[in-house]
Design an enzyme around this catalytic site. Structure first.
Site, PDB file in Angstrom:
ATOM      1  N   HIS A  49       0.847  -1.194   0.000  1.00 57.84           N
ATOM      2  CA  HIS A  49       0.000   0.000   0.000  1.00 57.84           C
ATOM      3  C   HIS A  49       0.885   1.248   0.000  1.00 57.84           C
ATOM      4  O   HIS A  49       2.092   1.167   0.227  1.00 57.84           O
ATOM      5  CB  HIS A  49      -0.924   0.013   1.234  1.00 57.84           C
ATOM      6  CG  HIS A  49      -0.183   0.003   2.530  1.00 57.84           C
ATOM      7  ND1 HIS A  49      -0.020  -1.115   3.302  1.00 57.84           N
ATOM      8  CD2 HIS A  49       0.470   0.993   3.181  1.00 57.84           C
ATOM      9  CE1 HIS A  49       0.693  -0.828   4.363  1.00 57.84           C
ATOM     10  NE2 HIS A  49       1.008   0.451   4.317  1.00 57.84           N
TER      11      HIS A  49
HETATM   12  C1  T46 Z   1       2.766   0.747   6.956  1.00 49.50           C
HETATM   13  C2  T46 Z   1       3.563  -0.490   7.174  1.00 49.50           C
HETATM   14  C3  T46 Z   1       5.035  -0.220   7.335  1.00 49.50           C
HETATM   15  C4  T46 Z   1      -4.496  -1.018  13.418  1.00 49.50           C
HETATM   16  O1  T46 Z   1      -5.569  -1.335  13.954  1.00 49.50           O
HETATM   17  N1  T46 Z   1      -3.821   0.077  13.831  1.00 49.50           N
HETATM   18  C5  T46 Z   1      -2.630   0.444  13.296  1.00 49.50           C
HETATM   19  O2  T46 Z   1      -2.052   1.459  13.728  1.00 49.50           O
HETATM   20  C6  T46 Z   1      -2.074  -0.340  12.243  1.00 49.50           C
HETATM   21  C7  T46 Z   1      -0.747   0.038  11.594  1.00 49.50           C
HETATM   22  C8  T46 Z   1      -2.764  -1.451  11.828  1.00 49.50           C
HETATM   23  N2  T46 Z   1      -3.949  -1.780  12.415  1.00 49.50           N
HETATM   24  C9  T46 Z   1      -4.660  -2.980  11.980  1.00 49.50           C
HETATM   25  C10 T46 Z   1      -5.195  -2.955  10.555  1.00 49.50           C
HETATM   26  C11 T46 Z   1      -5.099  -4.414  10.131  1.00 49.50           C
HETATM   27  O3  T46 Z   1      -6.260  -5.107  10.538  1.00 49.50           O
HETATM   28  O4  T46 Z   1      -3.713  -4.072  12.012  1.00 49.50           O
HETATM   29  C12 T46 Z   1      -3.920  -4.962  10.927  1.00 49.50           C
HETATM   30  C13 T46 Z   1      -2.646  -5.102  10.100  1.00 49.50           C
HETATM   31  O5  T46 Z   1      -2.396  -3.865   9.403  1.00 49.50           O
HETATM   32  P1  T46 Z   1      -1.796  -3.819   7.917  1.00 49.50           P
HETATM   33  O6  T46 Z   1      -2.317  -4.960   7.148  1.00 49.50           O
HETATM   34  O7  T46 Z   1      -2.028  -2.443   7.371  1.00 49.50           O
HETATM   35  O8  T46 Z   1      -0.247  -4.050   8.237  1.00 49.50           O
HETATM   36  P2  T46 Z   1       1.016  -3.929   7.259  1.00 49.50           P
HETATM   37  O9  T46 Z   1       2.134  -4.593   7.955  1.00 49.50           O
HETATM   38  O10 T46 Z   1       0.681  -4.396   5.892  1.00 49.50           O
HETATM   39  O11 T46 Z   1       1.307  -2.331   7.160  1.00 49.50           O
HETATM   40  C14 T46 Z   1       1.706  -1.590   8.290  1.00 49.50           C
HETATM   41  C15 T46 Z   1       0.941  -0.268   8.377  1.00 49.50           C
HETATM   42  O12 T46 Z   1      -0.465  -0.511   8.297  1.00 49.50           O
HETATM   43  C16 T46 Z   1       1.324   0.712   7.289  1.00 49.50           C
HETATM   44  O13 T46 Z   1       0.860   2.006   7.616  1.00 49.50           O
HETATM   45  O14 T46 Z   1       3.261   1.708   6.382  1.00 49.50           O
HETATM   46  O15 T46 Z   1       3.103  -1.314   8.254  1.00 49.50           O
END
Ligand code: T46
Length: 137
Positions: A49
């Site tokens: 993303h």
């Molecule tokens: C990024 C990279 C480096 C939350 O509830 N609160 C939060 O602050 C975050 C970051 C995530 N979440 C929830 C949303 C999803 O259900 O945690 C789950 C995993 O999140 P996501 O799939 O977005 O995780 P990554 O590792 O793909 O991405 C993350 C960050 O979301 C993003 O901002 O830059 O790490």
């Protein structure tokens, strides 16, 4: 590409080492949120993303991982493996995190609260927003 490596200062003595990160000092934004990613398996790729506005500093405080950064024009892969070095990611940059070593901890300091509407999770939409043509990815 609106990314740059930030070197963090070590405060060390005979007891060990300490790194401090303060808003508007080591990072050029106010820190509204801290999260960390751990127990990620070596064959897992995450991210996929870009953010519309969010600025972040990524530091691998333990172990190693790689970060692919793509601004729609150039792609770079950065290896994070030092608790004294982070990558600052601002602007609309597509990111993927991968090759996590066992025990790796990726800590992220963010300029804003979690907001799903700030995410662009579709690569074509990301390229359109950046006004770039897709280039064989
Ligand atoms: C990024 C990279 C480096 C939350 O509830 N609160 C939060 O602050 C975050 C970051 C995530 N979440 C929830 C949303 C999803 O259900 O945690 C789950 C995993 O999140 P996501 O799939 O977005 O995780 P990554 O590792 O793909 O991405 C993350 C960050 O979301 C993003 O901002 O830059 O790490």
């Amino acid at each position: 590409m609106e990314t740059r490596i930030i070197k963090l200062c070590i405060h060390g003595d005979s007891r060990g080492k300490l790194v401090a990160i303060e808003q508007l000092k080591e990072v050029p934004f106010e820190i509204k949120r801290v999260y960390y990613i751990f127990d990620t398996l070596p064959n897992v790729r995450r991210g996929f993303h870009a953010h519309k506005k969010l600025e972040q500093l990524l530091v691998c405080t333990s172990g190693e991982c790689k970060i692919l950064l793509d601004d729609g024009k150039t792609r770079d892969t950065v290896t994070l493996n030092k608790p004294t070095e982070g990558i600052l990611v601002s602007g609309c940059v597509w990111r993927e995190m991968f090759d996590f070593s066992p025990g790796a901890v990726l800590m992220v300091l963010a300029s804003d609260y979690y907001d799903e509407s700030d995410y662009i999770r579709d690569y074509d939409e990301f390229l359109k927003k950046n006004g770039k043509e897709e280039y064989g990815v």
